[in-house]
Design a protein around this motif. Structure first.
Motif, PDB file in Angstrom:
ATOM      1  N   GLN A 100       0.793  -1.278   0.144  1.00  0.00           N
ATOM      2  CA  GLN A 100      -0.118   0.022   0.033  1.00  0.00           C
ATOM      3  C   GLN A 100       0.840   1.241  -0.009  1.00  0.00           C
ATOM      4  OE1 GLN A 100      -3.369  -0.701  -0.422  1.00  0.00           O
ATOM      5  NE2 GLN A 100      -3.009  -2.648  -0.097  1.00  0.00           N
ATOM      6  N   GLN A 101       2.041   1.039   0.018  1.00  0.00           N
ATOM      7  CA  GLN A 101       2.987   2.197   0.102  1.00  0.00           C
ATOM      8  C   GLN A 101       3.269   3.009  -1.170  1.00  0.00           C
ATOM      9  OE1 GLN A 101       4.394   3.526   2.929  1.00  0.00           O
ATOM     10  NE2 GLN A 101       3.155   1.758   3.939  1.00  0.00           N
ATOM     11  N   PRO A 102       3.380   4.473  -1.282  1.00  0.00           N
ATOM     12  CA  PRO A 102       3.693   4.826  -2.502  1.00  0.00           C
ATOM     13  C   PRO A 102       4.838   4.589  -3.520  1.00  0.00           C
ATOM     14  CG  PRO A 102       3.413   6.629  -0.767  1.00  0.00           C
ATOM     15  CD  PRO A 102       3.657   5.268  -0.027  1.00  0.00           C
ATOM     16  N   ALA A 162       7.172   2.759  -8.728  1.00  0.00           N
ATOM     17  CA  ALA A 162       7.900   1.624  -9.400  1.00  0.00           C
ATOM     18  C   ALA A 162       6.942   1.409 -10.533  1.00  0.00           C
ATOM     19  CB  ALA A 162       7.993   0.440  -8.643  1.00  0.00           C
ATOM     20  N   ARG A 163       5.644   1.147 -10.407  1.00  0.00           N
ATOM     21  CA  ARG A 163       4.714   0.620 -11.558  1.00  0.00           C
ATOM     22  C   ARG A 163       4.786   1.646 -12.432  1.00  0.00           C
ATOM     23  NH1 ARG A 163       3.171  -3.536 -13.272  1.00  0.00           N
ATOM     24  NH2 ARG A 163       0.531  -3.191 -13.440  1.00  0.00           N
ATOM     25  N   ARG A 214       6.937   3.566 -13.638  1.00  0.00           N
ATOM     26  CA  ARG A 214       8.236   3.756 -14.385  1.00  0.00           C
ATOM     27  C   ARG A 214       8.396   2.314 -15.196  1.00  0.00           C
ATOM     28  NH1 ARG A 214      10.493   4.882  -9.247  1.00  0.00           N
ATOM     29  NH2 ARG A 214      11.480   2.601  -9.071  1.00  0.00           N
ATOM     30  N   GLY A 215       7.278   1.694 -15.318  1.00  0.00           N
ATOM     31  CA  GLY A 215       7.224   0.572 -16.082  1.00  0.00           C
ATOM     32  C   GLY A 215       7.539  -0.596 -15.738  1.00  0.00           C
ATOM     33  N   MET A 216       8.059  -0.886 -14.138  1.00  0.00           N
ATOM     34  CA  MET A 216       8.373  -2.270 -13.726  1.00  0.00           C
ATOM     35  C   MET A 216       6.982  -2.990 -13.390  1.00  0.00           C
ATOM     36  SD  MET A 216      10.249  -2.917  -9.892  1.00  0.00           S
ATOM     37  CE  MET A 216      11.718  -2.213 -10.666  1.00  0.00           C
ATOM     38  N   SER A 217       7.359  -4.457 -13.694  1.00  0.00           N
ATOM     39  CA  SER A 217       6.017  -5.249 -13.886  1.00  0.00           C
ATOM     40  C   SER A 217       5.844  -5.441 -12.234  1.00  0.00           C
ATOM     41  CB  SER A 217       6.533  -6.545 -14.189  1.00  0.00           C
ATOM     42  OG  SER A 217       7.600  -7.241 -13.512  1.00  0.00           O
ATOM     43  N   LEU A 218       4.383  -6.038 -12.139  1.00  0.00           N
ATOM     44  CA  LEU A 218       3.990  -6.086 -10.687  1.00  0.00           C
ATOM     45  C   LEU A 218       4.892  -7.317 -10.126  1.00  0.00           C
ATOM     46  CD1 LEU A 218       2.018  -5.611  -8.491  1.00  0.00           C
ATOM     47  CD2 LEU A 218       0.512  -7.356  -9.383  1.00  0.00           C
ATOM     48  N   ALA A 219       5.213  -8.337 -10.790  1.00  0.00           N
ATOM     49  CA  ALA A 219       6.161  -9.562 -10.008  1.00  0.00           C
ATOM     50  C   ALA A 219       7.373  -8.838  -9.746  1.00  0.00           C
ATOM     51  CB  ALA A 219       6.365 -10.600 -11.080  1.00  0.00           C
ATOM     52  N   VAL A 227       7.977  -5.645  -8.766  1.00  0.00           N
ATOM     53  CA  VAL A 227       7.985  -4.691  -7.700  1.00  0.00           C
ATOM     54  C   VAL A 227       7.778  -5.569  -6.381  1.00  0.00           C
ATOM     55  CG1 VAL A 227       6.271  -3.170  -6.338  1.00  0.00           C
ATOM     56  CG2 VAL A 227       6.851  -2.969  -8.935  1.00  0.00           C
ATOM     57  N   ARG A 228       7.053  -6.843  -6.370  1.00  0.00           N
ATOM     58  CA  ARG A 228       6.834  -7.555  -5.331  1.00  0.00           C
ATOM     59  C   ARG A 228       7.960  -8.260  -5.015  1.00  0.00           C
ATOM     60  NH1 ARG A 228       1.587  -9.509  -4.432  1.00  0.00           N
ATOM     61  NH2 ARG A 228       2.442 -11.617  -4.066  1.00  0.00           N
ATOM     62  N   LEU A 229       8.900  -8.671  -5.942  1.00  0.00           N
ATOM     63  CA  LEU A 229      10.134  -9.500  -5.664  1.00  0.00           C
ATOM     64  C   LEU A 229      11.170  -8.587  -5.170  1.00  0.00           C
ATOM     65  CD1 LEU A 229      11.499 -12.210  -5.463  1.00  0.00           C
ATOM     66  CD2 LEU A 229      12.163 -11.866  -7.784  1.00  0.00           C
ATOM     67  N   ARG A 230      11.346  -7.411  -5.872  1.00  0.00           N
ATOM     68  CA  ARG A 230      12.699  -6.540  -5.565  1.00  0.00           C
ATOM     69  C   ARG A 230      12.583  -5.538  -4.730  1.00  0.00           C
ATOM     70  NH1 ARG A 230      14.772  -4.426 -11.396  1.00  0.00           N
ATOM     71  NH2 ARG A 230      16.304  -3.292  -9.768  1.00  0.00           N
ATOM     72  N   HIS A 231      11.389  -4.906  -4.290  1.00  0.00           N
ATOM     73  CA  HIS A 231      10.950  -3.872  -3.296  1.00  0.00           C
ATOM     74  C   HIS A 231      10.334  -4.442  -2.289  1.00  0.00           C
ATOM     75  CE1 HIS A 231      12.781  -0.791  -6.238  1.00  0.00           C
ATOM     76  NE2 HIS A 231      12.102  -1.416  -7.190  1.00  0.00           N
ATOM     77  N   VAL A 232       9.106  -4.703  -2.432  1.00  0.00           N
ATOM     78  CA  VAL A 232       8.100  -5.141  -1.543  1.00  0.00           C
ATOM     79  C   VAL A 232       8.824  -6.219  -0.673  1.00  0.00           C
ATOM     80  CG1 VAL A 232       5.808  -5.911  -0.756  1.00  0.00           C
ATOM     81  CG2 VAL A 232       5.909  -4.402  -2.794  1.00  0.00           C
ATOM     82  N   LEU A 233       9.246  -7.336  -1.298  1.00  0.00           N
ATOM     83  CA  LEU A 233       9.756  -8.264  -0.154  1.00  0.00           C
ATOM     84  C   LEU A 233      10.761  -7.877   0.765  1.00  0.00           C
ATOM     85  CD1 LEU A 233       9.637 -11.499   0.255  1.00  0.00           C
ATOM     86  CD2 LEU A 233      11.448 -11.686  -1.596  1.00  0.00           C
ATOM     87  N   ARG A 234      11.613  -7.069   0.218  1.00  0.00           N
ATOM     88  CA  ARG A 234      12.938  -6.418   0.875  1.00  0.00           C
ATOM     89  C   ARG A 234      12.329  -5.879   2.212  1.00  0.00           C
ATOM     90  NH1 ARG A 234      17.361  -1.928  -0.578  1.00  0.00           N
ATOM     91  NH2 ARG A 234      18.529  -1.981   1.412  1.00  0.00           N
ATOM     92  N   HIS A 235      11.398  -4.954   1.987  1.00  0.00           N
ATOM     93  CA  HIS A 235      10.643  -4.496   3.335  1.00  0.00           C
ATOM     94  C   HIS A 235       9.862  -5.530   4.342  1.00  0.00           C
ATOM     95  CE1 HIS A 235      11.119  -0.907   0.859  1.00  0.00           C
ATOM     96  NE2 HIS A 235      11.114  -0.037   1.859  1.00  0.00           N
TER      97      HIS A 235
END
Length: 330
Positions: A224-226, A231-232, A234-239, A241-249
């Motif tokens: 739910q974060q901005p 990231a979306r 900028r053209g990054m795929s949802l997968a 974003v989930r793997l590279r950004h959300v999972l790290r947090h």
């Protein structure tokens, strides 16, 4: 990270000094907890039923009989059992400060030698189970978290179920099905890779539920974060974003949980090693408690407690590296 450091400097706080202070506080807390563990272990073993001198004579002679005061007197004098409890504690603590864990009167060997022989199988089992739990939890979370409500509810329900399963029940079930029934694995667990699989799975399944639940909560909040929308955009795929950004947090709470998990795995190894007849500290500890082998029990308990405390300290430091916002807090 630079923003955090700049903010600290504007407030007159030296980030390096603040981090050093935080580490010092944690080290002081570690020493206090370790002292408490040593003291509680000594007091509990001292009040256990049974006379230590009698048990020692029965073990060395191979005869379980009542002993006369004349027979017990030299043993009590030799091992200091006749001294006041406070004096016994001070002698015991002084020996620990010198790095002496004592001598096992049951096995007639130094405690350090016994622990050194049995530590590797137990620690290997615990680390293997922890890695396996992570390998189960992360893919399951990526598959079910932050998607539809039904899929999220299913993932959470499975994690709750896994976390509530008793380890001894899982071990017996795996033993019956895969070792006795299908004969894929040895019935008596050993220190080989094949003999470690079932014990590791037994410990990993409940832990995977705990880790998955910790990752899921933070994962869904991070979705739910901005930065996700950015990231979306900028053209990054949802997968991606989930793997590279959300999972790290989302991994931060689970990293903290892993410190607790090591202690839980080391204690859970006692049951698992008994179920699979696997060598390790578990079986040695059970026999030492039943025979009131004070030196061996206290040595194992202090070792496990020390490992647990040190690992939690390392996890805290990793936490500071992963989340720089915590570096300025004390």
């Amino acid at each position: 990270m630079s923003d955090v450091i700049s903010a600290d400097r504007r407030l007159g706080v030296n980030p390096s000094r603040s981090l050093s202070r935080r580490v010092s506080v944690r080290l002081a807390a570690v020493l206090f907890v370790l002292w408490g563990t040593i003291t509680v272990t000594f007091l509990v073993l001292s009040v256990l039923p049974g006379d230590r001198a009698t048990i020692l004579l029965n073990i060395t002679s191979g005869q379980v009989i009542e002993r006369t005061p004349e027979e017990l007197a030299p043993i009590n004098a030799q091992y200091g059992f006749d001294q006041p409890i406070a004096q016994q504690y001070l002698n015991y603590f002084w020996q620990l400060l010198q790095g002496k864990l004592g001598y096992s009167f049951e096995l007639q060997r130094p405690v350090t030698h016994i622990i050194a022989e049995q530590l590797l199988p137990t620690f290997t089992l615990a680390i293997t189970a922890l890695l396996l739990a992570w390998l189960i939890a992360i893919p399951w979370t990526l598959l079910t978290a932050g998607r539809s409500n039904k899929l999220g509810a299913l993932g959470s329900a499975v994690e709750t179920l896994l976390a509530g399963l008793p380890q001894y029940w899982i071990g017996i079930l795996l033993l019956i099905v895969f070792a006795i029934g299908l004969r894929w694995f040895p019935v008596v667990g050993g220190v080989t890779l094949w003999g470690t699989v079932l014990p590791a799975i037994t410990l990993a399944i409940p832990l995977a539920g705990f880790i998955g639940h910790a990752i899921r909560g933070e994962f869904e909040r991070s979705m739910q974060q901005p930065f996700v929308l950015s990231a979306r955009a900028r053209g990054m795929s949802l997968a991606g974003v989930r793997l590279r950004h959300v999972l790290r947090h989302a991994l931060i709470p689970a990293i903290t949980l892993s410190g607790w998990a090591i202690g839980n795995l080391l204690s859970g190894a006692v049951l698992v090693e008994a179920v699979f007849a696997r060598p390790g500290l578990g079986n040695v500890l059970v026999n030492a408690v039943s025979n009131k082998d004070f030196a061996l029990v206290s040595g194992i308990v202090i070792l496990i407690s020390s490992l647990y405390i040190i690992i939690n300290l390392v996890v805290d430091l990793i936490y500071l590296i992963v989340d720089p916002r915590l570096r300025g807090r004390v």
